[in-house]
Design a protein around this motif. Structure first.
Motif, short mmCIF file in Angstrom:
data_model
loop_
_atom_site.label_atom_id
_atom_site.label_comp_id
_atom_site.label_asym_id
_atom_site.label_seq_id
_atom_site.Cartn_x
_atom_site.Cartn_y
_atom_site.Cartn_z
N HIS A 4 36.28 38.05 36.60
CA HIS A 4 37.61 37.46 36.44
C HIS A 4 38.71 38.50 36.70
CE1 HIS A 4 40.55 34.91 33.83
NE2 HIS A 4 40.78 34.79 35.12
N LEU A 5 38.51 39.68 36.19
CA LEU A 5 39.49 40.75 36.42
C LEU A 5 39.58 41.10 37.90
CD1 LEU A 5 41.42 42.87 35.29
CD2 LEU A 5 39.46 44.39 34.96
N LEU A 6 38.42 41.14 38.59
CA LEU A 6 38.44 41.45 40.02
C LEU A 6 39.14 40.34 40.81
CD1 LEU A 6 34.85 42.91 40.51
CD2 LEU A 6 37.01 44.15 40.58
N VAL A 7 38.97 39.08 40.40
CA VAL A 7 39.66 37.99 41.06
C VAL A 7 41.17 38.14 40.91
CG1 VAL A 7 40.07 35.50 41.00
CG2 VAL A 7 37.74 36.37 40.93
N MET A 28 47.34 33.00 39.48
CA MET A 28 46.63 33.82 38.49
C MET A 28 46.47 33.07 37.18
SD MET A 28 48.37 37.55 39.26
CE MET A 28 47.47 38.35 37.93
N LEU A 29 47.48 32.34 36.77
CA LEU A 29 47.37 31.58 35.52
C LEU A 29 46.35 30.45 35.65
CD1 LEU A 29 51.11 31.33 34.39
CD2 LEU A 29 49.31 32.76 33.40
N MET A 30 46.23 29.87 36.83
CA MET A 30 45.29 28.78 37.02
C MET A 30 43.84 29.23 36.99
SD MET A 30 47.07 26.09 37.04
CE MET A 30 45.83 24.90 37.57
N THR A 31 43.58 30.53 37.05
CA THR A 31 42.20 31.02 36.93
C THR A 31 41.71 31.03 35.49
OG1 THR A 31 42.98 33.31 36.75
CG2 THR A 31 42.50 32.48 38.97
N PHE A 32 42.61 30.86 34.53
CA PHE A 32 42.20 30.79 33.13
C PHE A 32 41.87 29.34 32.78
CE2 PHE A 32 44.77 34.60 33.45
CZ PHE A 32 44.06 35.52 32.68
N ARG A 53 29.60 40.05 42.86
CA ARG A 53 29.14 38.66 42.79
C ARG A 53 27.81 38.47 43.55
NH1 ARG A 53 32.14 34.34 41.35
NH2 ARG A 53 34.06 35.59 41.54
N ALA A 54 27.61 39.21 44.65
CA ALA A 54 26.40 39.02 45.47
C ALA A 54 25.17 39.67 44.87
CB ALA A 54 26.65 39.57 46.87
N THR A 55 25.34 40.75 44.14
CA THR A 55 24.17 41.43 43.57
C THR A 55 23.47 40.56 42.53
OG1 THR A 55 25.65 42.54 42.02
CG2 THR A 55 25.04 43.73 44.03
N GLY A 56 24.19 39.74 41.85
CA GLY A 56 23.57 38.84 40.87
C GLY A 56 23.06 39.53 39.63
N GLY A 57 23.42 40.76 39.45
CA GLY A 57 22.99 41.47 38.25
C GLY A 57 23.59 40.89 36.99
N ASP A 58 22.76 40.81 35.95
CA ASP A 58 23.25 40.25 34.68
C ASP A 58 23.46 41.40 33.70
OD1 ASP A 58 24.02 38.65 32.69
OD2 ASP A 58 22.05 37.72 32.29
N PHE A 59 24.72 41.66 33.38
CA PHE A 59 25.04 42.72 32.43
C PHE A 59 26.15 42.21 31.51
CE2 PHE A 59 27.43 43.28 36.32
CZ PHE A 59 28.74 43.41 35.89
N ALA A 60 26.35 42.91 30.44
CA ALA A 60 27.32 42.48 29.44
C ALA A 60 28.73 42.52 30.02
CB ALA A 60 27.23 43.38 28.21
N GLY A 61 29.44 41.43 29.84
CA GLY A 61 30.82 41.37 30.32
C GLY A 61 30.96 41.11 31.79
N ARG A 62 29.88 40.60 32.44
CA ARG A 62 29.94 40.36 33.88
C ARG A 62 31.02 39.33 34.23
NH1 ARG A 62 27.66 36.86 37.67
NH2 ARG A 62 27.21 37.85 39.70
N SER A 109 39.40 45.72 47.13
CA SER A 109 39.16 44.88 45.96
C SER A 109 38.34 43.64 46.33
CB SER A 109 40.49 44.46 45.34
OG SER A 109 41.29 43.75 46.27
N LEU A 110 38.58 43.07 47.51
CA LEU A 110 37.78 41.92 47.94
C LEU A 110 36.33 42.31 48.17
CD1 LEU A 110 37.77 38.95 48.82
CD2 LEU A 110 38.32 39.72 51.14
N ALA A 111 36.11 43.48 48.77
CA ALA A 111 34.73 43.94 49.00
C ALA A 111 34.02 44.22 47.68
CB ALA A 111 34.75 45.19 49.88
N VAL A 112 34.71 44.84 46.73
CA VAL A 112 34.10 45.12 45.43
C VAL A 112 33.77 43.82 44.70
CG1 VAL A 112 34.55 46.12 43.16
CG2 VAL A 112 35.15 47.39 45.21
N GLU A 113 34.67 42.87 44.73
CA GLU A 113 34.43 41.59 44.05
C GLU A 113 33.25 40.85 44.68
OE1 GLU A 113 34.75 37.30 43.32
OE2 GLU A 113 35.20 38.31 45.22
N ALA A 114 33.17 40.88 46.03
CA ALA A 114 32.05 40.24 46.71
C ALA A 114 30.73 40.94 46.41
CB ALA A 114 32.32 40.20 48.22
N ALA A 115 30.74 42.26 46.30
CA ALA A 115 29.52 43.00 46.01
C ALA A 115 29.02 42.70 44.60
CB ALA A 115 29.78 44.49 46.19
#
Length: 404
Positions: free
Chosen positions: A78-81, A143-147, A64-73, A56-62
């Motif tokens: 936030h869900l990955l965090v 987790m609550l503090m991320t909102f 975030r690093a790609t920088g792709g702009d898509f709907a609901g990014r 999950s950490l690798a997926v979240e970093a990938a």
């Protein structure tokens, strides 16, 4: 489209690499676990949470690093965090459980001298529950503090924390008192897992000791659930506070004609032929002589409470048969005089002096020393130790008398 494809490709690649790294690390730790109990426990307990956390950490970093702009990014990130926080909390809890299991494995409770092991097992089990509860509470808070909305109202919540704390403490007064009582029992060493106790006139063993209640397994396999505050506010008997060896008695009401010394020797023969006796205490004494009968008490010892129970029953059964078959005149009797006592014809009046000048004082009997089986305090190293433990304070001087 290219940006989305690139993000998906990078995410899948990161997940595959993370899974490969975790698998390699798991195989190395598992191979080393043949020599180390800690590594073996880590390989069994932490493999799955470590896999989820790193992936999950690798997926979240990938993403975030790609920088792709898509709907609901933003929502995906936030869900990955949240997934990463949950996975690492799971990993932290698994690591704590692995260390606690190693601690429990090193100290066995299925051995005769298990006092230290039972103490450690009790403390580790309570710490395990505290650790899991703390990890869950901290994880939910993070987790609550991320909102953003929750972070905004955090200041107002902290400002009113004093009032809320007072209200919560009053509402949960009973629960909090049980929690603190459970911690007190655990770390004051007043109660441990597998201790033999007498509670509410019930005899049993401590089966579980939690932060809020204590489970006592009664000898007939019933369970007595007691709040932790019971053991901090009311007296109870702990038969294994410093050791499992205990003393027990078997009492008999018999006639005055019973040969006490023969009975004492019979007790010694019985115990020496029984595997239930631990060889420490074998004492038979007359503890009462009132009302036409005497009370004979046999004091015996055993390695633990269940063995002592069987030994006491064995002593009773043996002496019931011994008195009935070999000393029937020693059975309890009630004597009644029938006839004229003034005629001096009763058996206890047959021998009497014929005149006042013929009364001869009896010769003083030679002082006798009771044998070891007739002494609880003294006569043996164990008896001397008991006498020293229960020796009273020195005699106080009389008023006006100077202490030497």
């Amino acid at each position: 489209m290219n940006s989305a494809l690139w993000t998906i490709t990078a995410t899948l690649g990161a997940a595959v690499v993370a899974l490969a790294v975790v698998e390699v690390a798991h195989r190395i730790v598992r191979r080393l676990g043949h020599r180390s109990l800690l590594l073996r426990e880590l390989a069994d307990h932490a493999y799955r949470p470590f896999q989820v956390a790193i992936t999950s950490l690798a997926v979240e970093a990938a993403v975030r690093a790609t920088g792709g702009d898509f709907a609901g990014r933003d929502h995906v990130l936030h869900l990955l965090v949240l997934v990463v926080i949950t996975a690492f909390a799971w990993l932290l809890g698994s690591l704590a459980l692995a260390f606690e299991d190693v601690a429990l494995t090193r100290f066995r409770t299925d051995v005769p001298d298990n006092l230290r092991a039972r103490k450690l097992q009790t403390q580790v089990q309570v710490l395990r529950r505290v650790t899991v509860a703390a990890v869950v509470v901290v994880t939910v808070g993070v987790m609550l503090m991320t909102f953003p909305n929750v972070r905004t109202i955090g200041a107002s919540l902290l400002a009113s924390a004093g009032i809320i704390g007072v209200v919560a403490a009053l509402a949960a007064q009973s629960t909090l008192s049980n929690i603190f009582a459970g911690l007190q029992l655990t770390f004051s060493d007043a109660l441990r897992i597998d201790d033999v106790v007498v509670v509410e006139e019930e005899w049993g063993r401590i089966e579980a000791l939690t932060l809020t209640h204590v489970v006592v397994q009664i000898w007939d396999d019933r369970r007595l659930i007691m709040p932790s505050t019971y053991f901090t506010t009311r007296p109870f008997e702990n038969w294994t506070r410093t050791g499992s060896a205990v003393l027990g008695t078997a009492e008999f009401d018999l006639d005055w004609s019973v040969p006490v010394q023969d009975m004492r020797e019979e007790l010694r023969v019985l115990l020496e032929g029984s595997q239930l006796w631990d060889g420490r205490v074998c004492v038979l004494q007359v503890t009462d002589a009132v009302g036409g009968m005497i009370r004979v008490r046999a004091l015996v010892s055993a390695n633990d409470a269940p063995t002592l129970w069987d030994l006491r029953c064995l002593v009773r059964e043996h002496f019931v048969a011994w008195v009935r078959d070999r000393q029937p005149t020693s059975l309890p009797r009630i004597r009644t005089e029938v006839g004229d006592g003034g005629s001096n014809r009763l058996a206890w009046q047959w021998v009497r002096p014929t005149g006042p000048h013929e009364v001869r004082p009896a010769a003083p009997a030679a002082p006798t020393q009771p044998d070891d089986d007739a002494r609880v305090f003294g006569g043996s190293p164990e008896g001397d130790a008991r006498a020293a433990d229960f020796e009273g304070p020195p005699d106080l001087p009389e008023p006006g008398e100077e202490r030497p």
